[in-house]
Write an enzyme that holds these catalytic residues in place. Sequence first.
Site, PDB file in Angstrom:
ATOM      1  N   LYS A 164       0.832  -1.216   0.000  1.00 18.52           N
ATOM      2  CA  LYS A 164       0.000   0.000   0.000  1.00 18.52           C
ATOM      3  C   LYS A 164       0.863   1.261   0.000  1.00 18.52           C
ATOM      4  CE  LYS A 164      -1.732   1.583   4.043  1.00 18.52           C
ATOM      5  NZ  LYS A 164      -1.455   3.002   4.342  1.00 18.52           N
ATOM      6  N   ASN A 165       1.880   1.267   0.865  1.00 17.44           N
ATOM      7  CA  ASN A 165       2.627   2.511   1.056  1.00 17.44           C
ATOM      8  C   ASN A 165       3.641   2.795  -0.047  1.00 17.44           C
ATOM      9  OD1 ASN A 165       1.076   3.144   3.202  1.00 17.44           O
ATOM     10  ND2 ASN A 165       2.531   2.439   4.765  1.00 17.44           N
TER      11      ASN A 165
ATOM     12  N   ARG B  11      -4.713  10.860   3.781  1.00 24.58           N
ATOM     13  CA  ARG B  11      -3.609  11.745   4.156  1.00 24.58           C
ATOM     14  C   ARG B  11      -2.565  11.844   3.042  1.00 24.58           C
ATOM     15  NH1 ARG B  11       1.337  12.280   7.165  1.00 24.58           N
ATOM     16  NH2 ARG B  11       1.085  13.876   8.753  1.00 24.58           N
TER      17      ARG B  11
ATOM     18  N   CYS C  70      -7.660  16.143   9.913  1.00 25.19           N
ATOM     19  CA  CYS C  70      -7.252  16.861  11.121  1.00 25.19           C
ATOM     20  C   CYS C  70      -7.169  18.343  10.787  1.00 25.19           C
ATOM     21  CB  CYS C  70      -5.897  16.344  11.589  1.00 25.19           C
ATOM     22  SG  CYS C  70      -5.271  17.190  13.003  1.00 25.19           S
TER      23      CYS C  70
ATOM     24  N   ARG D 166       0.168  21.487  11.662  1.00 25.71           N
ATOM     25  CA  ARG D 166       0.961  20.490  12.370  1.00 25.71           C
ATOM     26  C   ARG D 166       1.214  19.161  11.651  1.00 25.71           C
ATOM     27  NH1 ARG D 166       0.055  16.297  16.042  1.00 25.71           N
ATOM     28  NH2 ARG D 166      -2.146  16.499  15.602  1.00 25.71           N
TER      29      ARG D 166
ATOM     30  N   ASP E   8       3.801   0.126  12.664  1.00 25.33           N
ATOM     31  CA  ASP E   8       2.686  -0.622  12.066  1.00 25.33           C
ATOM     32  C   ASP E   8       2.593  -2.051  12.609  1.00 25.33           C
ATOM     33  OD1 ASP E   8       1.910   1.229   9.578  1.00 25.33           O
ATOM     34  OD2 ASP E   8       4.056   1.248   9.912  1.00 25.33           O
TER      35      ASP E   8
ATOM     36  N   ARG F 109      -9.246  -0.282   3.817  1.00 29.26           N
ATOM     37  CA  ARG F 109      -8.320   0.734   3.315  1.00 29.26           C
ATOM     38  C   ARG F 109      -6.983   0.126   2.890  1.00 29.26           C
ATOM     39  NH1 ARG F 109      -6.568   4.159   7.744  1.00 29.26           N
ATOM     40  NH2 ARG F 109      -4.931   4.435   6.210  1.00 29.26           N
TER      41      ARG F 109
HETATM   42  N1  EPU Z   1       4.964  14.198  11.816  1.00 31.46           N
HETATM   43  C1  EPU Z   1       4.736  15.511  12.133  1.00 31.46           C
HETATM   44  N2  EPU Z   1       4.896  16.450  11.154  1.00 31.46           N
HETATM   45  C2  EPU Z   1       5.275  16.123   9.877  1.00 31.46           C
HETATM   46  C3  EPU Z   1       5.503  14.763   9.557  1.00 31.46           C
HETATM   47  C4  EPU Z   1       5.343  13.819  10.549  1.00 31.46           C
HETATM   48  O1  EPU Z   1       4.402  15.853  13.253  1.00 31.46           O
HETATM   49  O2  EPU Z   1       5.402  17.013   9.042  1.00 31.46           O
HETATM   50  C5  EPU Z   1       4.829  13.187  12.868  1.00 31.46           C
HETATM   51  C6  EPU Z   1       3.653  12.254  12.608  1.00 31.46           C
HETATM   52  O3  EPU Z   1       2.464  12.794  13.146  1.00 31.46           O
HETATM   53  C7  EPU Z   1       4.122  10.990  13.313  1.00 31.46           C
HETATM   54  C8  EPU Z   1       5.622  10.979  13.096  1.00 31.46           C
HETATM   55  O4  EPU Z   1       5.973  12.331  12.826  1.00 31.46           O
HETATM   56  O5  EPU Z   1       3.853  11.067  14.673  1.00 31.46           O
HETATM   57  C9  EPU Z   1       6.122  10.098  11.962  1.00 31.46           C
HETATM   58  O6  EPU Z   1       5.457  10.448  10.782  1.00 31.46           O
HETATM   59  P1  EPU Z   1       5.911   9.973   9.328  1.00 31.46           P
HETATM   60  O7  EPU Z   1       5.851  11.184   8.489  1.00 31.46           O
HETATM   61  O8  EPU Z   1       7.190   9.205   9.351  1.00 31.46           O
HETATM   62  O9  EPU Z   1       4.765   8.954   8.983  1.00 31.46           O
HETATM   63  P2  EPU Z   1       3.834   9.055   7.751  1.00 31.46           P
HETATM   64  O10 EPU Z   1       4.668   9.352   6.590  1.00 31.46           O
HETATM   65  O11 EPU Z   1       2.675   9.896   8.052  1.00 31.46           O
HETATM   66  C10 EPU Z   1       4.067   6.609   6.883  1.00 31.46           C
HETATM   67  C11 EPU Z   1       3.109   5.510   6.549  1.00 31.46           C
HETATM   68  C12 EPU Z   1       2.552   4.928   7.839  1.00 31.46           C
HETATM   69  C13 EPU Z   1       3.723   4.376   8.635  1.00 31.46           C
HETATM   70  C14 EPU Z   1       4.765   5.480   8.893  1.00 31.46           C
HETATM   71  C15 EPU Z   1       6.031   4.924   9.516  1.00 31.46           C
HETATM   72  C16 EPU Z   1       2.169   6.129   4.425  1.00 31.46           C
HETATM   73  C17 EPU Z   1       0.994   6.619   3.653  1.00 31.46           C
HETATM   74  N3  EPU Z   1       2.022   6.043   5.736  1.00 31.46           N
HETATM   75  O12 EPU Z   1       3.301   7.581   7.626  1.00 31.46           O
HETATM   76  O13 EPU Z   1       1.692   3.867   7.488  1.00 31.46           O
HETATM   77  O14 EPU Z   1       3.256   3.890   9.859  1.00 31.46           O
HETATM   78  O15 EPU Z   1       5.135   6.108   7.661  1.00 31.46           O
HETATM   79  O16 EPU Z   1       6.705   4.112   8.606  1.00 31.46           O
HETATM   80  O17 EPU Z   1       3.204   5.803   3.846  1.00 31.46           O
HETATM   81  C18 EPU Z   1      -0.279   2.598   7.617  1.00 31.46           C
HETATM   82  O18 EPU Z   1       0.082   2.037   6.582  1.00 31.46           O
HETATM   83  O19 EPU Z   1      -1.304   2.254   8.253  1.00 31.46           O
HETATM   84  C19 EPU Z   1       0.482   3.721   8.128  1.00 31.46           C
HETATM   85  C20 EPU Z   1       0.043   4.485   9.121  1.00 31.46           C
END
Ligand code: EPU
Length: 443
Positions: A22-23, A92, A116, A121, A307, A421
């Site tokens: 997915k990602n 997102r 959100c 943020r 995850d 999803r």
């Molecule tokens: N964060 C911020 N500000 C930012 C970016 C991140 O506060 O500008 C915070 C986030 O709120 C979180 C932390 O930093 O607490 C890490 O966020 P990150 O950006 O690394 O995660 P993400 O990119 O939002 C992706 C995957 C997630 C996976 C994480 C960790 C996608 C679409 N999502 O999320 O996957 O858990 O990286 O590898 O690629 C899922 O598949 O269910 C999922 C949540």
Amino acid sequence: MEKFIVEGPTKLVGNVSIAGAKNVALKALVASLLTREPVTLRNIPAIGDVALMIDVLTSLGKNVRREDHVVTITEDKPLSSTVPLDLGARLRASSMVVGPLLARTKQVKIPNPGGCRIGARPIDRHIEGLKNMGASVVYHPEDGYFWITTEQLRGGDVTFPKNTHTGTETILLAACLSTGKTTIHNAALEVEVDDLINMIRLMGGSITRSENRTIEIEGVETLHGCDFTIMPDRNEEVTFAIAAVVSGGSITVSHSQRSLIEAFLTPFRRVGCGIEEIDETTTRYFWKGPIHAMDIETAPHPGFMTDWQAPWALLMVTAEGTSVIHETVFESRFHYATELMKMGTHIEFFHPVVTQPETYYNFNWEDHDPDAAQAIRITGPNVLHNAVLTMNDLRAGATLLLATIIARGESTIFGIDQIDRGYEHIESRLCALGAKIRREDAD
Ligand code: EPU
């Protein structure tokens, strides 16, 4: 709205093939915006988030044709620059179109992602990075949109204060069509980022990753179409490995990628779970005796992924002794624990003592909810009974579904669009392994 009715307990036995990641699929769809030429993507999973991202591409002007797991994207008119509010709020990752659209149309309007609606943020690190590349970003609280414009995206130095997986990909996608060289410091190491890099290289992009968490991108004038196959989903593999053991069964997984889930397999072996390496890409996961408790703490790659913590919690529910799960990446990702408590599990929330939480945690500590616990303590083994449950996120959803499969009696689960999803045909694949799950109208 639909619900699952699950009859347990059942032992899961058989074979399963891991779907595309997915990602990666979501970002590969976004990357198709980098070119006017046709892009063919293979091994695209049939999941809700992919359907939403296809809707985003269509709303921006792309033609998208989907047959089984192959998606072909073409373009025959100018692109629009606005992501519809409802799509942005439901997905997102839709904010990631910002890079290609800025590079090609010089302006883009994206809704504050993920529903959100409390300011900048959730993507503050992405936004700061884009500003370093010459973008001007204004948030309009009255309509919930970021208005982002540029005269010309230009290369620059982007240093992330903390790890961000999609933030790294957003800057990558913006940088490959900008002028000059972009260097991303403290770039995310998640392997899904590398699969996206592989695709952009196929399109003619020039990207170098070095060992010190640095990615260098030489901007090019145009990128061309490509035919790219998405890697298998390692989070699915972890889910099925846990499904095998908690149900006392045995599941053989094809399209397995053991080397990419070593941070999971090491504790999985240590607590007493069975792993048989059948060949390079086939692995059998099985119950081979009592499981022992073990603490884990989540971390960005190459650590134990956030995850995996919800399914790991279910494993610990079946284990002898007390274990702790400390979530350090996302703030309070434990809603599923409250649901598991309805099934007879012994779980308590607590606030671990951490020196310098502002650097220790990956989320922005200054914004955190002081009541939200960052850890749970599980005392097992527990025998689970049936319950009425609600899923509130994807990985939690998979965990609750597995919990109902191993619980005594008939359970009902609401909110199953969460699991749809990210897991392809989850109930038919689990039913093929012996589970008894019915999908019904929830009204
Ligand atoms: N964060 C911020 N500000 C930012 C970016 C991140 O506060 O500008 C915070 C986030 O709120 C979180 C932390 O930093 O607490 C890490 O966020 P990150 O950006 O690394 O995660 P993400 O990119 O939002 C992706 C995957 C997630 C996976 C994480 C960790 C996608 C679409 N999502 O999320 O996957 O858990 O990286 O590898 O690629 C899922 O598949 O269910 C999922 C949540």
